[in-house]
Design an enzyme around this catalytic site. Structure first.
Site, PDB file in Angstrom:
ATOM      1  N   ASP A 119      -5.633  -4.376  -2.081  1.00  0.00           N
ATOM      2  CA  ASP A 119      -4.568  -3.840  -1.234  1.00  0.00           C
ATOM      3  C   ASP A 119      -3.673  -4.954  -0.677  1.00  0.00           C
ATOM      4  O   ASP A 119      -4.153  -5.936  -0.106  1.00  0.00           O
ATOM      5  CB  ASP A 119      -5.199  -3.057  -0.079  1.00  0.00           C
ATOM      6  CG  ASP A 119      -4.209  -2.164   0.643  1.00  0.00           C
ATOM      7  OD1 ASP A 119      -3.234  -2.703   1.198  1.00  0.00           O
ATOM      8  OD2 ASP A 119      -4.409  -0.933   0.654  1.00  0.00           O
ATOM      9  N   SER A 170       0.836  -1.198   0.000  1.00  0.00           N
ATOM     10  CA  SER A 170       0.000   0.000   0.000  1.00  0.00           C
ATOM     11  C   SER A 170       0.875   1.254   0.000  1.00  0.00           C
ATOM     12  O   SER A 170       1.787   1.371  -0.817  1.00  0.00           O
ATOM     13  CB  SER A 170      -0.954  -0.047   1.198  1.00  0.00           C
ATOM     14  OG  SER A 170      -2.026   0.845   1.040  1.00  0.00           O
TER      15      SER A 170
END
Length: 367
Positions: free
Chosen positions: A211, A44
């Site tokens: 993610d 991320s």
């Protein structure tokens, strides 16, 4: 001789600007020839930091000048690239109309969980299908402006430029996907930062990704495997999600905040447990030296108390003043912890991981 380390950079939205400050100070050590970063991993926003670090070091390696000043050129280029990353994110969010940017500028203490903008976000997030808008739109422009030569620039190994690992979550297989060096493309970074409640999945080679924080925030064991040949035994974790909190969350916002922290730290906690299990086997002489895994020394730089005060919605508020506050917090955290870490490098862990290793309660049968 420079001491070799592997860096693992946790993601946590805008709070990863804390890592910017830590890296800024760490690169001073690189410039002084005291530290060499053998590898870096992230998920991320941690993946964005990791890429900016390696990208900047790679650009610095190409600059001309005396060989004796190569470390300084590389470190300065990396510091500049990481600052460029966060400045570009701040500009893109401002012009993109991110409502939290203005809100956090008017807050006291940087916590905006009880702001009108946060309440509005709570209401609009219910039942709304993900769409490639808002942060997804400006992330495209950020990646284009900050990393124009990805993935080619990371495809060729260069001395003193770390290998880069970026984690994403394979939606259909419940599997961690690791993108390494020349595979770290803009799409890989988008996949690593794709929160499914806000964005549609990112498709790469007919696979769909969310993610990377769900499966590896940050990935540890793949990083250690990549740097094993460099005889790097020290792993430095820069974490932005507090591991410890005083008290028990009671309100819906407090619960959501702590749940977010636990969810995005779970994979890291499990990997630390697994690596420490191997460490205990090494210490007990159950692994033949030179033929099996090496003992890994753990180190951690954090600001759990300060970051815990910021709440959950500030993670989506990349206002420049807030980013600078987080950067300065990272610099202070580095200054407070580096002397102990530096003294332990190559010798032992400076982070006692006992607090996050499994606690097992067993009882005999009732009679």
């Amino acid at each position: 001789m420079a001491k070799k380390i592997a860096l693992a950079l946790q993601g946590g939205g805008v709070h990863a600007a804390f890592t910017w400050g830590v890296l800024d100070r760490l690169l001073d050590q690189v410039a002084a020839g005291k530290i060499e970063i053998s590898g870096v991993s992230g998920a991320s926003s941690g993946a964005l930091n990791a890429t900016a670090l390696a990208y900047g070091l790679r650009e610095g390696a190409e600059l001309s000048g005396p060989a004796t000043a190569r470390n300084k050129r590389m470190a300065k280029a990396a510091q500049t690239k990481i600052e460029e990353l966060w400045a570009t994110i701040a500009r893109a969010a401002f012009w993109g109309g991110n409502p939290f940017v203005a809100t956090i500028g008017l807050s006291l203490g940087w916590n905006i969980d009880d702001s009108p903008a946060a309440r509005w976000a709570d209401m609009t997030s219910v039942g709304v299908a993900p769409a490639d808008a808002s942060i997804g739109t400006y992330l495209n422009s950020v990646l284009r402006d900050v990393f124009p030569h990805l993935p080619a620039i990371l495809a060729t190994p260069v001395a003193q430029v770390p290998t880069v690992l970026v984690a994403a979550t394979d939606v259909q297989e419940c599997r961690r996907q690791i993108f390494v060096d020349g595979a770290v493309s803009p799409n890989a970074l988008k996949a690593s930062a794709c929160v499914p409640t806000a964005l549609n999945s990112v498709e790469i080679d007919h696979r769909h990704y969310w993610d990377g924080g769900y499966m590896g925030n940050p990935p540890l064991s793949p990083l250690l495997q990549r740097v094993r040949g460099a005889e790097c035994d020290d792993l430095v974790l820069i974490s932005v999600n507090p591991l410890h909190r005083e008290g028990v969350p009671r309100t819906p916002r407090q619960i959501a905040d702590r749940l977010n922290e636990i969810t995005f730290s779970a994979s890291m906690v499990h990997e630390v447990n697994a690596i420490e299990t191997v460490n205990r086997m090494v210490d007990a002489g159950l692994v033949v030296k030179g033929r099996g895994p090496r003992r890994i020394n753990f180190h951690r730089i954090h600001a759990d108390v300060e970051l815990a005060r910021l709440g959950i919605y500030s993670k989506d508020a990349p206002a420049w003043d807030f980013l600078v506050h987080l950067r300065d917090l990272g610099r202070s955290a580095f200054d407070d912890s580096w002397a102990e870490i530096e003294a332990a490098l190559g010798k032992k862990s400076s982070w006692d991981t006992e607090s996050i290793c499994d606690h097992i309660v067993a009882r005999g049968a009732l009679r």
